[in-house]
Design a protein around this motif. Structure first.
Motif, PDB file in Angstrom:
ATOM      1  N   PRO A  31       0.825  -1.218   0.000  1.00 52.02           N
ATOM      2  CA  PRO A  31       0.000   0.000   0.000  1.00 52.02           C
ATOM      3  C   PRO A  31       0.862   1.272   0.000  1.00 52.02           C
ATOM      4  N   GLY A  32       0.182   2.478  -0.206  1.00 55.34           N
ATOM      5  CA  GLY A  32       0.875   3.770  -0.191  1.00 55.34           C
ATOM      6  C   GLY A  32      -0.074   4.862   0.271  1.00 55.34           C
ATOM      7  N   PHE A  33       0.310   6.161   0.060  1.00 58.13           N
ATOM      8  CA  PHE A  33      -0.551   7.292   0.421  1.00 58.13           C
ATOM      9  C   PHE A  33      -0.245   8.446  -0.534  1.00 58.13           C
ATOM     10  N   ASP A  34      -1.249   9.386  -0.705  1.00 53.51           N
ATOM     11  CA  ASP A  34      -1.002  10.568  -1.529  1.00 53.51           C
ATOM     12  C   ASP A  34      -0.841  11.795  -0.640  1.00 53.51           C
ATOM     13  N   VAL A  35      -0.569  12.970  -1.249  1.00 54.20           N
ATOM     14  CA  VAL A  35      -0.266  14.168  -0.456  1.00 54.20           C
ATOM     15  C   VAL A  35      -1.496  14.703   0.274  1.00 54.20           C
ATOM     16  N   THR A  36      -2.690  14.262  -0.083  1.00 55.92           N
ATOM     17  CA  THR A  36      -3.884  14.692   0.644  1.00 55.92           C
ATOM     18  C   THR A  36      -4.132  13.822   1.880  1.00 55.92           C
ATOM     19  N   GLY A  37      -3.262  12.785   2.085  1.00 57.33           N
ATOM     20  CA  GLY A  37      -3.398  11.890   3.238  1.00 57.33           C
ATOM     21  C   GLY A  37      -4.226  10.662   2.964  1.00 57.33           C
ATOM     22  N   LYS A  38      -4.704  10.498   1.757  1.00 58.50           N
ATOM     23  CA  LYS A  38      -5.529   9.336   1.436  1.00 58.50           C
ATOM     24  C   LYS A  38      -4.655   8.100   1.294  1.00 58.50           C
ATOM     25  N   GLU A  39      -5.092   6.986   1.942  1.00 65.09           N
ATOM     26  CA  GLU A  39      -4.382   5.717   1.833  1.00 65.09           C
ATOM     27  C   GLU A  39      -4.634   5.108   0.449  1.00 65.09           C
ATOM     28  N   LEU A  40      -3.607   4.551  -0.141  1.00 62.53           N
ATOM     29  CA  LEU A  40      -3.694   3.958  -1.478  1.00 62.53           C
ATOM     30  C   LEU A  40      -3.508   2.455  -1.373  1.00 62.53           C
ATOM     31  N   ALA A  41      -4.560   1.717  -1.682  1.00 62.18           N
ATOM     32  CA  ALA A  41      -4.495   0.253  -1.620  1.00 62.18           C
ATOM     33  C   ALA A  41      -3.707  -0.270  -2.817  1.00 62.18           C
ATOM     34  N   PRO A  42      -2.977  -1.355  -2.624  1.00 62.66           N
ATOM     35  CA  PRO A  42      -2.222  -1.915  -3.762  1.00 62.66           C
ATOM     36  C   PRO A  42      -3.167  -2.480  -4.816  1.00 62.66           C
ATOM     37  N   VAL A  43      -2.937  -2.095  -6.028  1.00 63.00           N
ATOM     38  CA  VAL A  43      -3.737  -2.577  -7.148  1.00 63.00           C
ATOM     39  C   VAL A  43      -2.780  -3.209  -8.154  1.00 63.00           C
ATOM     40  N   VAL A  44      -3.093  -4.416  -8.491  1.00 62.30           N
ATOM     41  CA  VAL A  44      -2.237  -5.105  -9.456  1.00 62.30           C
ATOM     42  C   VAL A  44      -2.402  -4.447 -10.817  1.00 62.30           C
ATOM     43  N   ASP A  45      -1.317  -3.995 -11.354  1.00 63.40           N
ATOM     44  CA  ASP A  45      -1.327  -3.302 -12.656  1.00 63.40           C
ATOM     45  C   ASP A  45      -1.499  -4.333 -13.764  1.00 63.40           C
ATOM     46  N   PRO A  46      -2.609  -4.243 -14.504  1.00 65.32           N
ATOM     47  CA  PRO A  46      -2.803  -5.228 -15.583  1.00 65.32           C
ATOM     48  C   PRO A  46      -1.666  -5.197 -16.602  1.00 65.32           C
ATOM     49  N   SER A  47      -1.007  -4.035 -16.698  1.00 62.97           N
ATOM     50  CA  SER A  47       0.057  -3.946 -17.703  1.00 62.97           C
ATOM     51  C   SER A  47       1.278  -4.768 -17.323  1.00 62.97           C
ATOM     52  N   LEU A  48       1.353  -5.172 -16.017  1.00 61.44           N
ATOM     53  CA  LEU A  48       2.504  -5.981 -15.602  1.00 61.44           C
ATOM     54  C   LEU A  48       2.362  -7.430 -16.049  1.00 61.44           C
ATOM     55  N   ALA A  49       1.120  -7.841 -16.282  1.00 67.95           N
ATOM     56  CA  ALA A  49       0.893  -9.220 -16.714  1.00 67.95           C
ATOM     57  C   ALA A  49       0.874  -9.281 -18.233  1.00 67.95           C
ATOM     58  N   LEU A  50       1.562 -10.247 -18.796  1.00 71.45           N
ATOM     59  CA  LEU A  50       1.599 -10.418 -20.247  1.00 71.45           C
ATOM     60  C   LEU A  50       0.279 -11.030 -20.708  1.00 71.45           C
ATOM     61  N   ILE A  51      -0.356 -10.341 -21.678  1.00 68.25           N
ATOM     62  CA  ILE A  51      -1.624 -10.832 -22.221  1.00 68.25           C
ATOM     63  C   ILE A  51      -1.309 -11.720 -23.424  1.00 68.25           C
ATOM     64  N   ILE A  52      -1.735 -12.979 -23.332  1.00 65.60           N
ATOM     65  CA  ILE A  52      -1.470 -13.934 -24.414  1.00 65.60           C
ATOM     66  C   ILE A  52      -2.637 -13.875 -25.387  1.00 65.60           C
ATOM     67  N   GLY A  53      -2.374 -13.499 -26.630  1.00 65.09           N
ATOM     68  CA  GLY A  53      -3.419 -13.370 -27.626  1.00 65.09           C
ATOM     69  C   GLY A  53      -3.574 -14.614 -28.485  1.00 65.09           C
ATOM     70  N   LYS A  54      -4.257 -14.426 -29.622  1.00 68.19           N
ATOM     71  CA  LYS A  54      -4.558 -15.550 -30.522  1.00 68.19           C
ATOM     72  C   LYS A  54      -3.283 -16.094 -31.155  1.00 68.19           C
ATOM     73  N   GLY A  55      -3.331 -17.395 -31.451  1.00 68.23           N
ATOM     74  CA  GLY A  55      -2.225 -18.047 -32.153  1.00 68.23           C
ATOM     75  C   GLY A  55      -1.124 -18.536 -31.245  1.00 68.23           C
ATOM     76  N   ILE A  56      -1.288 -18.371 -29.921  1.00 66.96           N
ATOM     77  CA  ILE A  56      -0.234 -18.800 -28.984  1.00 66.96           C
ATOM     78  C   ILE A  56      -0.866 -19.677 -27.908  1.00 66.96           C
ATOM     79  N   LYS A  57      -0.280 -20.836 -27.700  1.00 62.55           N
ATOM     80  CA  LYS A  57      -0.734 -21.721 -26.622  1.00 62.55           C
ATOM     81  C   LYS A  57       0.320 -21.757 -25.520  1.00 62.55           C
TER      82      LYS A  57
END
Length: 923
Positions: free
Chosen positions: A594-620
């Motif tokens: 977790p983290g916080f911003d300058v207004t004091g709001k707590e920031l919950a950890p969110v898994v960034d979808p961009s960190l996970a590789l998206i496997i598209g068509k044609g690949i098994k």
């Protein structure tokens, strides 16, 4: 925007408006401006008027004379100096020595008279006679006489000023001048024997009434002259009035009865009116001569109606009237003045709530500008907010009135419009002749005093604090804008209030905050300084990916081994084959926090979808026991990697042309091109080829169909190679190899064709020139052309088998040539008793003989297959032209004359090529 039109004030000095800055002396121009400023800034002189009185006959016209007087005009002499080099000849010291030339410096001075601008407001005025002392300057002003301007017709001597002519003396803030106003004067004198009375008359201002003739005659009678001896009152009045109008004095004029005839043409000063005054002779005086009067009229150049004037003069001449007074000869048309120039304001008014306070501050402290003392702060009529490069003030055009015409027929120039008298201060500048622009933002103050406008633009802004937050609120920046002009300053509480208003509560850097408070108190500006920082929540790390393939570099060129550049075979895309391993992917190493911003709001950890590789068509994906994921291609195609996704595209699309921007295309799947394929480029693919435009001298090779929307202009170099079908609008000068059919919409011209299917085209299509090998025949509108171009067509046999036969025959020739060489080598080895070489040659010969036998057997089989006949026919719906040669199974059919609507087949029973009309069975 508020727009206000202001009446154009009367010009304080029309003469000054017309003055031009001397183009040849910037120094003098600078002195002029300095003198003008000095004249404007100097205080009103303390001048004590001398006692004076206005003659009774002038009191009634004094005001009128003052109103009609021109604006004050003053000139001052300015001296400019300039150092120059001149050459001079210096004689030798001894007579026999030559002279020499040397350069010396000298100073040139130039004196110029320039107009000095003044405030034309008249503070007071009095009337003085010629020679009278007007008054005295206070002692404090006598030490600097150059600061006070004395006009023409006046003479200053120390602290006193004397009138050189009679007139109205006007006093301004830093000037004094005299408007001439001279009274008429007359006197009587006598001859020595007292027998004649003489009259002297000096005309004065035409605003003053001329002397009365009766009063003059009364004075003459008082000298002892009897009425019957004197001129009649009407006659003398005529002479006095004529002299007043012309300004010509009467000198020693005899008042006796005997008077010569008199005539005079009087033209007004503005040349807009011409009158004729005539008097007939009295007593023994010289009579009026009409011829002389006519000569005078002609010589005057006045444009009058000759017939009318002649008629009126003759009527008067024939009458008993002695006088023709003020007879109107001609009257001109005065020029018309154009409408006064306007001053328009195009700017927003300053905040009405704050304007009174700002105006009070300006009146107390003045404007925050140089020369602000000249600006009449008490006369401000408006405050406006203006931006940089805005054009808040616009001067209307200077229009010209209608021209007139004087009594001489000359054009009277049109009068120009009265200009707006406008002084600019601060960041205002005149653009061209009408637009006034602002060079920097601020407040525009407009004042009006005595028909003169003053405009000043000065910087103005309250000190301001701005707090900015990043989009994710993890950073906060502070900017302090210093006050400008008369704006308010900043305090520490203002800065803290700005942080509170922005919601900044956590992560504040206290050291930076103290430094900002200190700088703000001194008026220093601060730009985007980081004041607070939050902590971002962590979504963990990304997957660890180890790619097992080489990605394309994306380069538009490729360097060859010899260092040269290849523009055709580019490295623009990545291809993979079916079942190829693309990558090995390991799980992430960092967990979310977790983290916080300058207004004091707590920031919950969110898994960034961009960190996970998206496997598209044609690949098994498959996983190993150690947790590693294996990525494998399901089919051939282009590997697409975009941001955090990966996929395989079985088709490759090029939007545009295949040229230097794309290079050659080699792709395992289908290829689609929206544009053209340019000369020298190739497309080799494992799927279908679709071309939206045309094809030039290029190579197209496909494991499937080749479809071309427009056509092929091959220039003898194009090659289309398809394992299925070929379709095009037209094909010209091209080599075509197709396992399937060929579909042509318009024409197939001068091309080499090998088709194991059939050629199909519409009834209006054309095929001529080249060599066509087609197993299943062809359907066309016209075969050959009327010029007899040679067109060769082979049909009914498998052309691919023919190609294989050609290959086998070439290989057999190679083997046979090698056997001949081995036989020669064996003879030499036997002569040399080289047993080891002999054995090697024998072994090689045995292998070649076996290979030759296999090749011959295969060649025999292929030739038998080639002799096999396939059902086929050549159908020509239009015209079959001479020059066409048709061949099948070694039989030739040459067309000798044009034939329409025919069908050609190979008759297997007779072994001949048979031609018959369409619809009729061959006999």
């Amino acid at each position: 925007m508020a727009k206000q039109d202001l009446e154009n004030p009367a010009s304080l000095s029309p003469e000054l408006d017309e003055q031009k800055k001397p183009a040849d002396s910037d120094a003098i121009a600078g002195q002029t401006q300095e003198a003008a400023a000095k004249a404007i800034e100097s205080p009103t002189q303390q001048f004590e008027w001398a006692e004076t009185s206005v003659p009774e006959n002038l009191k009634a016209i004094l005001g009128k004379a003052l109103e009609s007087a021109a604006a004050p005009l003053f000139e001052q002499e300015f001296v400019s100096t300039k150092e120059i080099e001149v050459s001079r000849v210096v004689k030798g010291r001894l007579p026999f020595l030559p002279s020499k030339e040397e350069k010396v410096s000298t100073t040139l001075s130039e004196t110029k008279k320039l107009i000095v601008e003044v405030n034309s407001k008249v503070l007071s005025h009095n009337y003085f006679e010629k020679g009278a002392v007007l008054g005295r300057f206070a002692e404090a002003q006598t030490s600097q006489p150059e600061s006070f301007l004395v006009g023409k017709n006046l003479e200053r001597n120390g602290s006193t000023v004397r009138a050189l002519v009679s007139g109205i003396v006007r006093l301004g803030s830093n000037w004094i001048d005299l408007v001439p106003l001279v009274d008429h004067s007359w006197s009587l004198s006598q001859s020595e024997d007292k027998s004649w009375c003489y009259f002297d008359f000096a005309p004065g201002s035409n605003l003053i009434e001329a002397p009365n003739a009766d009063a003059v005659l009364l004075a003459a009678r008082q000298l002892g002259y009897k009425p019957e001896m004197l001129l009649q009152s009407a006659c003398l009045g005529f002479l006095i009035q004529n002299a007043s109008l012309t300004g010509n004095a009467l000198v020693k004029h005899n008042l006796g009865l005997n008077q010569d005839s008199v005539w005079q043409i009087c033209v007004s000063k503005d040349n807009l009116k011409a009158v004729l005054n005539c008097m007939k002779a009295f007593g023994d005086g010289k009579a009026l001569e009409l011829k002389a009067l006519g000569s005078t009229l002609n010589a005057s150049n006045v444009k009058y109606s000759k017939d009318k004037v002649k008629k009126d003069i003759m009527n008067w001449y024939s009458s008993n009237e002695k006088y023709l007074a003020s007879y109107l000869l001609a009257e001109g048309k005065p020029a018309e003045t154009a409408p006064a120039q306007t001053l328009s304001i195009n700017a927003d008014e300053f905040d009405k709530k704050l304007a009174p306070q700002l105006l009070e501050t300006i009146k107390k402290s003045g404007l925050p500008l140089s020369l602000s003392s000249v600006f009449p702060c008490s006369a401000i009529v408006g405050l406006y907010a203006v931006a940089k490069d805005q054009r808040p003030l616009t001067l209307g055009p200077l229009l010209a009135g209608k021209p007139g015409m004087d009594v001489f027929g000359k054009i009277v120039p049109a009068l120009e419009t009265k200009k707006v008298d406008l002084k600019l201060f601060g960041s205002l500048e005149l653009m061209g002749s009408n637009l006034i622009s602002v060079k920097s933002a601020g407040i525009l103050a407009l004042a009006k005093e005595n028909d003169r406008y003053f405009a000043a633009c000065f910087p103005h802004a309250d000190a301001e604090v701005q707090v900015q937050l990043s989009d994710d609120r993890l950073l906060a920046w502070i900017s302090v804008f210093a006050r400008l002009g008369l704006g308010k300053g900043l305090s520490a509480s203002d800065i803290n209030a700005a942080l509170d208003k922005a919601g900044v509560k956590k992560g504040i850097n206290q050291e930076v905050l103290q430094a900002i408070v200190s700088k703000a108190s001194t008026g220093e500006a601060i730009s985007r300084l980081e004041i607070a920082q939050g902590k971002a929540a962590s979504g963990g790390s990304e997957n660890q990916i180890n790619y097992q393939i080489q990605f394309a570099s994306g380069q538009k060129v490729r360097q060859r081994s010899d260092g040269s550049i290849d523009f055709r075979n580019q490295d623009r895309y990545t291809t993979v084959s079916k079942d190829a391993v693309i990558a090995e992917m390991a799980p992430p190493t960092e967990l979310p926090s977790p983290g916080f911003d300058v207004t004091g709001k707590e920031l919950a950890p969110v898994v960034d979808p961009s960190l996970a590789l998206i496997i598209g068509k044609g690949i098994k994906v498959s996983k190993r026991e150690d947790g590693i994921s294996i990525l494998v291609a399901e089919y051939d195609g282009e590997l697409i990697r975009e941001k955090n996704s990966i996929s395989i595209n079985p088709a490759f699309t090029i939007k545009g042309n295949v040229d230097t921007s794309t290079g050659n295309i080699k792709f395992p799947g289908a290829v689609s091109v929206t544009g053209d394929v340019m000369s020298g480029f190739s497309i080799v693919c494992g799927g279908e080829i679709k071309i939206g435009g045309s094809v030039e001298a290029s190579l197209l090779s496909s494991e499937s169909d080749i479809l071309i929307q427009n056509g092929v202009k091959g220039a003898g170099k194009a090659l289309l190679r398809s394992k299925k079908n070929v379709g095009a609008g037209f094909i010209e000068l091209c080599t075509i190899m197709a396992v399937g059919d060929i579909h042509i919409k318009k024409a197939l011209l001068r091309s080499k064709v090998k088709c194991n299917g059939k050629i199909v085209s519409p009834d209006d299509a054309h095929i001529f020139g080249g060599e066509i090998n087609v197993r299943s025949g062809l359907h066309v509108g016209n075969l050959g052309n009327q010029t007899g171009v040679r067109t060769k067509v082979f049909f009914g046999q498998d052309i691919l088998v023919a190609d294989q036969i050609s290959v086998e025959e070439k290989e057999i020739v190679k083997i046979q040539n090698e056997l001949v060489s081995i036989n020669s080598s064996m003879i030499n080895a036997q002569k040399n008793a080289d047993k080891s070489l002999m054995q090697l040659l024998i072994n090689r010969k045995v292998l070649l003989m076996k290979a030759l036998e296999k090749r011959n057997l295969r060649l025999f089989t292929l030739k038998e297959r080639y002799e096999q006949h396939f059902d086929s026919e050549i159908v020509v719906k239009g015209t079959l032209w001479p020059g066409v040669v048709i061949e099948s199974h070694g039989r030739l059919h040459e067309v000798s004359k044009p034939t329409k609507a025919v069908k050609i087949v190979f008759d297997t029973a007779t072994g001949h090529i048979v031609e018959s009309p369409i619809g009729q069975k061959p006999s």
